[in-house]
Design a protein around this motif. Structure first.
Motif, short mmCIF file in Angstrom:
data_model
loop_
_atom_site.label_atom_id
_atom_site.label_comp_id
_atom_site.label_asym_id
_atom_site.label_seq_id
_atom_site.Cartn_x
_atom_site.Cartn_y
_atom_site.Cartn_z
N ARG A 36 0.83 -1.21 0.00
CA ARG A 36 0.00 0.00 0.00
C ARG A 36 0.87 1.26 0.00
O ARG A 36 0.56 2.24 -0.68
CB ARG A 36 -0.94 0.00 1.20
N GLN A 37 1.96 1.23 0.76
CA GLN A 37 2.86 2.38 0.78
C GLN A 37 3.50 2.59 -0.59
O GLN A 37 3.61 3.72 -1.06
CB GLN A 37 3.95 2.18 1.84
N ALA A 38 3.90 1.50 -1.23
CA ALA A 38 4.50 1.60 -2.56
C ALA A 38 3.50 2.18 -3.56
O ALA A 38 3.85 3.02 -4.41
CB ALA A 38 5.00 0.24 -3.03
N ALA A 39 2.25 1.76 -3.47
CA ALA A 39 1.21 2.29 -4.36
C ALA A 39 0.97 3.77 -4.11
O ALA A 39 0.77 4.55 -5.05
CB ALA A 39 -0.09 1.50 -4.19
N LEU A 40 1.03 4.17 -2.85
CA LEU A 40 0.84 5.58 -2.50
C LEU A 40 1.97 6.43 -3.06
O LEU A 40 1.74 7.47 -3.68
CB LEU A 40 0.74 5.74 -0.98
N VAL A 41 3.20 5.98 -2.85
CA VAL A 41 4.35 6.73 -3.37
C VAL A 41 4.29 6.81 -4.90
O VAL A 41 4.51 7.88 -5.48
CB VAL A 41 5.68 6.09 -2.89
N ALA A 42 3.96 5.72 -5.56
CA ALA A 42 3.87 5.73 -7.02
C ALA A 42 2.80 6.71 -7.49
O ALA A 42 2.98 7.42 -8.49
CB ALA A 42 3.57 4.32 -7.53
N ALA A 43 1.69 6.78 -6.78
CA ALA A 43 0.62 7.72 -7.15
C ALA A 43 1.06 9.16 -6.94
O ALA A 43 0.71 10.05 -7.73
CB ALA A 43 -0.63 7.43 -6.34
N LEU A 44 1.84 9.41 -5.92
CA LEU A 44 2.24 10.78 -5.61
C LEU A 44 3.36 11.29 -6.50
O LEU A 44 3.39 12.48 -6.85
CB LEU A 44 2.67 10.89 -4.14
N VAL A 45 4.29 10.43 -6.89
CA VAL A 45 5.47 10.94 -7.60
C VAL A 45 5.69 10.34 -8.98
O VAL A 45 6.48 10.88 -9.76
CB VAL A 45 6.76 10.77 -6.76
N ASP A 46 5.05 9.25 -9.32
CA ASP A 46 5.31 8.61 -10.61
C ASP A 46 4.13 8.62 -11.56
O ASP A 46 4.18 8.01 -12.62
CB ASP A 46 5.77 7.16 -10.40
N GLY A 47 3.04 9.27 -11.19
CA GLY A 47 1.90 9.36 -12.08
C GLY A 47 1.01 8.12 -12.11
O GLY A 47 0.16 7.99 -12.98
N ALA A 48 1.19 7.22 -11.15
CA ALA A 48 0.35 6.03 -11.07
C ALA A 48 -1.05 6.42 -10.59
O ALA A 48 -1.23 7.50 -10.00
CB ALA A 48 0.97 5.00 -10.11
N PRO A 67 -4.37 5.14 -5.23
CA PRO A 67 -4.74 3.88 -4.59
C PRO A 67 -6.07 4.02 -3.85
O PRO A 67 -6.43 5.12 -3.42
CB PRO A 67 -3.59 3.62 -3.62
N PRO A 68 -6.80 2.93 -3.69
CA PRO A 68 -8.07 3.01 -2.96
C PRO A 68 -7.82 3.30 -1.48
O PRO A 68 -6.78 2.98 -0.93
CB PRO A 68 -8.67 1.61 -3.15
N GLY A 69 -8.81 3.95 -0.87
CA GLY A 69 -8.75 4.19 0.56
C GLY A 69 -8.13 5.52 0.95
O GLY A 69 -7.95 5.79 2.14
N PHE A 70 -7.78 6.36 -0.02
CA PHE A 70 -7.18 7.66 0.28
C PHE A 70 -8.07 8.75 -0.30
O PHE A 70 -8.61 8.60 -1.40
CB PHE A 70 -5.77 7.77 -0.33
N ALA A 71 -8.20 9.83 0.42
CA ALA A 71 -9.02 10.95 -0.04
C ALA A 71 -8.37 11.61 -1.25
O ALA A 71 -7.20 12.02 -1.20
CB ALA A 71 -9.18 11.97 1.08
N ALA A 72 -9.11 11.71 -2.33
CA ALA A 72 -8.58 12.25 -3.59
C ALA A 72 -8.08 13.68 -3.43
O ALA A 72 -7.04 14.04 -4.00
CB ALA A 72 -9.64 12.16 -4.67
N ASP A 73 -8.79 14.50 -2.66
CA ASP A 73 -8.37 15.89 -2.50
C ASP A 73 -7.05 16.00 -1.74
O ASP A 73 -6.21 16.84 -2.05
CB ASP A 73 -9.46 16.73 -1.84
N ARG A 74 -6.86 15.13 -0.77
CA ARG A 74 -5.59 15.15 -0.02
C ARG A 74 -4.44 14.63 -0.86
O ARG A 74 -3.32 15.14 -0.78
CB ARG A 74 -5.73 14.34 1.27
N LEU A 75 -4.71 13.62 -1.68
CA LEU A 75 -3.67 13.13 -2.60
C LEU A 75 -3.28 14.23 -3.58
O LEU A 75 -2.09 14.44 -3.85
CB LEU A 75 -4.15 11.89 -3.35
N ALA A 76 -4.26 14.94 -4.10
CA ALA A 76 -3.99 16.01 -5.06
C ALA A 76 -3.16 17.12 -4.40
O ALA A 76 -2.21 17.65 -5.01
CB ALA A 76 -5.29 16.57 -5.61
N ALA A 77 -3.49 17.49 -3.17
CA ALA A 77 -2.75 18.54 -2.47
C ALA A 77 -1.31 18.10 -2.19
O ALA A 77 -0.37 18.88 -2.37
CB ALA A 77 -3.45 18.90 -1.17
N THR A 78 -1.14 16.86 -1.79
CA THR A 78 0.21 16.34 -1.53
C THR A 78 1.01 16.25 -2.81
O THR A 78 2.19 16.62 -2.85
CB THR A 78 0.12 14.96 -0.85
#
Length: 139
Positions: free
Chosen positions: A16-28, A31-42
C-alpha cells in the motif's frame, strides 16, 4: 497468508505504501482508501518542491520564467517519475524551448549543458567524451 509478515500484515502495508508513493510521484493511479483531494494537495506540494530543486540547478532558466516558473515547471513535471533536479530542470528547459519561452540566459545555460552532456530525455544525462577528456587533461 501470502503477502503478510507477522500479525500486522507488514507485506500488505508495504504494498500500500509503494502504491501511495507511485501515485504521488510517478503518475500512477490513486490507490483506494485515500481521499482524492488530499492526494492532489500532496502531489502538488511535491511538484512544487521538485520545481524549487530544479530552479536551484537551473537558475537562469528559472529567472527567465520569473513568477511563472513554478506553474510552468509543475505542468512539465506532472506524471513524470522523479529523476533529480538536473534532469527535471532539463526536461523543463526542453519544454520551454519548444514553447519558445527561453530567455537569452536560459539559452546559454541549456547550451552549456548540451555541450558538456548528452541527454535523450529517457536516460540520465551522460558526460560527452570531450568533456571527460578535458577533465582528465586538467588534472
Amino acid at each position: 497468508m501470502a503477502g503478510e509478515a507477522g500479525p500486522t500484515g507488514a507485506g500488505d502495508l508495504a504494498a500500500r505504501q509503494a502504491a501511495l508513493v507511485a501515485a504521488l510521484v510517478d503518475g500512477a493511479p490513486d490507490p483506494p482508501g485515500f481521499a482524492a483531494d488530499r492526494l492532489a494537495a500532496t502531489r502538488q506540494a511535491l511538484l512544487s518542491k521538485r520545481s524549487g530543486q530544479a530552479a536551484a540547478a537551473w537558475p537562469l532558466l528559472a529567472a527567465g520564467l520569473g513568477a511563472e516558473w513554478t506553474a510552468f515547471a509543475c505542468a512539465g513535471l506532472v506524471g513524470r517519475p522523479v529523476a533529480g533536479a538536473v534532469r527535471d530542470g532539463w526536461d523543463v528547459a526542453l519544454a520551454a524551448r519548444s514553447a519558445d519561452r527561453l530567455t537569452e540566459g536560459a539559452v546559454r545555460e541549456l547550451a552549456a549543458r548540451e555541450r558538456a552532456y548528452r541527454y535523450d530525455g529517457v536516460r540520465p544525462p551522460r558526460r560527452r567524451l570531450i568533456t571527460q577528456v578535458t577533465r582528465l587533461l586538467r588534472r
